[in-house]
Motif scaffolding. Structure first.
Motif, PDB file in Angstrom:
ATOM      1  N   PRO A 180      -5.378  -2.318   4.569  1.00  0.00           N
ATOM      2  CA  PRO A 180      -3.871  -1.906   4.041  1.00  0.00           C
ATOM      3  C   PRO A 180      -3.964  -0.494   4.160  1.00  0.00           C
ATOM      4  CG  PRO A 180      -5.190  -3.320   2.516  1.00  0.00           C
ATOM      5  CD  PRO A 180      -6.098  -3.179   3.544  1.00  0.00           C
ATOM      6  N   VAL A 181      -4.881   0.425   4.375  1.00  0.00           N
ATOM      7  CA  VAL A 181      -4.585   1.932   4.621  1.00  0.00           C
ATOM      8  C   VAL A 181      -6.022   2.265   5.452  1.00  0.00           C
ATOM      9  CG1 VAL A 181      -4.549   4.232   3.593  1.00  0.00           C
ATOM     10  CG2 VAL A 181      -3.808   2.153   2.271  1.00  0.00           C
ATOM     11  N   VAL A 182      -5.363   2.981   6.658  1.00  0.00           N
ATOM     12  CA  VAL A 182      -6.622   3.566   7.590  1.00  0.00           C
ATOM     13  C   VAL A 182      -6.395   4.734   7.808  1.00  0.00           C
ATOM     14  CG1 VAL A 182      -7.060   1.032   8.622  1.00  0.00           C
ATOM     15  CG2 VAL A 182      -5.146   2.745   9.333  1.00  0.00           C
ATOM     16  N   GLY A 183      -7.378   5.410   8.261  1.00  0.00           N
ATOM     17  CA  GLY A 183      -7.328   6.704   8.463  1.00  0.00           C
ATOM     18  C   GLY A 183      -7.885   7.360   9.585  1.00  0.00           C
ATOM     19  N   PHE A 184      -7.582   8.499  10.215  1.00  0.00           N
ATOM     20  CA  PHE A 184      -8.114   9.177  11.310  1.00  0.00           C
ATOM     21  C   PHE A 184      -8.605  10.536  11.014  1.00  0.00           C
ATOM     22  CE2 PHE A 184      -5.234   6.092  13.387  1.00  0.00           C
ATOM     23  CZ  PHE A 184      -6.167   5.487  14.589  1.00  0.00           C
ATOM     24  N   THR A 233      -5.646   8.960  -5.242  1.00  0.00           N
ATOM     25  CA  THR A 233      -6.677   9.446  -4.864  1.00  0.00           C
ATOM     26  C   THR A 233      -7.616   8.618  -4.025  1.00  0.00           C
ATOM     27  OG1 THR A 233      -6.958  10.816  -6.923  1.00  0.00           O
ATOM     28  CG2 THR A 233      -9.058  10.380  -5.724  1.00  0.00           C
ATOM     29  N   VAL A 234      -8.078   8.811  -2.799  1.00  0.00           N
ATOM     30  CA  VAL A 234      -8.862   7.870  -2.099  1.00  0.00           C
ATOM     31  C   VAL A 234     -10.133   7.412  -2.810  1.00  0.00           C
ATOM     32  CG1 VAL A 234     -10.168   7.696   0.131  1.00  0.00           C
ATOM     33  CG2 VAL A 234      -8.081   8.899   0.019  1.00  0.00           C
ATOM     34  N   GLY A 235     -10.238   6.074  -3.019  1.00  0.00           N
ATOM     35  CA  GLY A 235     -11.501   5.585  -3.634  1.00  0.00           C
ATOM     36  C   GLY A 235     -11.075   5.105  -5.031  1.00  0.00           C
ATOM     37  N   ALA A 236     -10.262   5.914  -5.727  1.00  0.00           N
ATOM     38  CA  ALA A 236      -9.719   5.574  -7.077  1.00  0.00           C
ATOM     39  C   ALA A 236      -8.394   4.521  -7.125  1.00  0.00           C
ATOM     40  CB  ALA A 236      -9.547   6.759  -7.877  1.00  0.00           C
ATOM     41  N   ASP A 237      -7.502   5.030  -6.237  1.00  0.00           N
ATOM     42  CA  ASP A 237      -6.242   4.429  -6.111  1.00  0.00           C
ATOM     43  C   ASP A 237      -6.136   3.289  -5.020  1.00  0.00           C
ATOM     44  OD1 ASP A 237      -4.777   5.734  -8.245  1.00  0.00           O
ATOM     45  OD2 ASP A 237      -4.966   7.629  -6.961  1.00  0.00           O
ATOM     46  N   ALA A 238      -6.890   3.685  -3.930  1.00  0.00           N
ATOM     47  CA  ALA A 238      -7.141   2.809  -2.723  1.00  0.00           C
ATOM     48  C   ALA A 238      -8.226   3.160  -1.827  1.00  0.00           C
ATOM     49  CB  ALA A 238      -5.712   2.998  -2.089  1.00  0.00           C
ATOM     50  N   SER A 239      -8.709   2.136  -1.173  1.00  0.00           N
ATOM     51  CA  SER A 239      -9.690   2.656  -0.286  1.00  0.00           C
ATOM     52  C   SER A 239      -9.030   2.806   1.152  1.00  0.00           C
ATOM     53  CB  SER A 239     -10.903   1.418  -0.176  1.00  0.00           C
ATOM     54  OG  SER A 239     -10.267   0.241   0.202  1.00  0.00           O
ATOM     55  N   ALA A 272       0.877  -1.111   0.134  1.00  0.00           N
ATOM     56  CA  ALA A 272      -0.103   0.121   0.065  1.00  0.00           C
ATOM     57  C   ALA A 272       0.976   1.254   0.141  1.00  0.00           C
ATOM     58  CB  ALA A 272      -0.996   0.139   1.359  1.00  0.00           C
ATOM     59  N   LEU A 273       1.838   1.246   0.777  1.00  0.00           N
ATOM     60  CA  LEU A 273       2.803   2.113   0.730  1.00  0.00           C
ATOM     61  C   LEU A 273       3.659   2.572  -0.654  1.00  0.00           C
ATOM     62  CD1 LEU A 273       4.374   4.637   2.275  1.00  0.00           C
ATOM     63  CD2 LEU A 273       6.063   2.953   3.233  1.00  0.00           C
ATOM     64  N   ASN A 274       3.818   1.300  -1.069  1.00  0.00           N
ATOM     65  CA  ASN A 274       4.728   1.733  -2.329  1.00  0.00           C
ATOM     66  C   ASN A 274       3.684   2.203  -3.595  1.00  0.00           C
ATOM     67  OD1 ASN A 274       6.710   0.498  -1.318  1.00  0.00           O
ATOM     68  ND2 ASN A 274       6.754  -1.496  -2.336  1.00  0.00           N
TER      69      ASN A 274
END
Length: 198
Positions: free
Chosen positions: A171-175, A145-151, A134-136
């Motif tokens: 794989p990707v989380v957010g606050f 872009t959130v949603g297009a490239d990763a959720s 996910a980082l790479n």
């Protein structure tokens, strides 16, 4: 207070643009180049300082968040994303990515917003890249872009005051945080992130 922050942000942007004017030969003068270098160094220091204080706030608001940040392959923090507009608005902020606690680049985020907003509002947005893949994917390419490239699984705190670990496995989380604490029931869909040349 938020309006003042927006004014300061716009002032910085205008001063940076003004510092980029060129002479007749199309090159920056030594004085202009030194001024630009000083402005960039100061901006990096401000972002880095705000990065640290944002994580400290996160740790105080969500039990288990410090351990989650420590496990992440990369931590991207936008300390102040400012939303301005009435019905249709825009959100903008600058932040930094760190890998293993070390600086790995500076980024900007831009997204549209819809709904009634009075004046300017600010929030902090934190992305945790929990896998190397996910980082790479985030780091390669001209933008993300959130949603297009990763959720992005938006994390919130349960009734027990701890992070919901089911969403923390993505794989990707957010606050997302405001001055009053973590925000829930919103989406980061459509948020665009690009690297800053600084």
């Amino acid at each position: 207070m938020q309006v003042r922050k927006l004014g300061v942000a716009l002032g910085v942007a205008v001063s940076l643009l003004a510092g980029c004017t060129t002479t007749g030969g199309g090159h920056l003068t030594t004085t202009q180049a030194n001024r630009d270098a000083t402005s960039i160094a100061n901006e990096k220091r401000e972002i880095d300082s705000a990065y640290d204080s944002t994580l400290t706030r996160l740790y105080g608001n969500a039990r288990g968040s410090q351990e989650l940040v420590a496990k992440a392959k990369g931590v991207l923090v936008f300390p102040s994303v400012i939303a301005a507009g009435l019905v249709v608005g825009a959100e903008y902020g600058k932040g930094a990515l760190r890998m293993e606690g070390k600086p790995a680049g500076y980024y900007q985020t831009v997204s549209g917003s819809f709904g009634w907003q009075i004046g300017a509002q600010s929030k902090a947005v934190i992305f945790l890249f929990m896998t190397q893949d996910a980082l790479n994917k985030f780091r390669t390419g001209s933008g993300w872009t959130v949603g297009a490239d990763a959720s992005v699984a938006l994390l919130n705190v349960g009734a027990n005051g701890e992070i919901d670990l089911n969403t923390a496995m993505q794989p990707v989380v957010g606050f997302v945080m405001t001055n009053s604490g973590l925000m829930a029931n919103l989406t980061l869909e459509g948020t665009r992130i690009t690297k800053l040349d600084m």
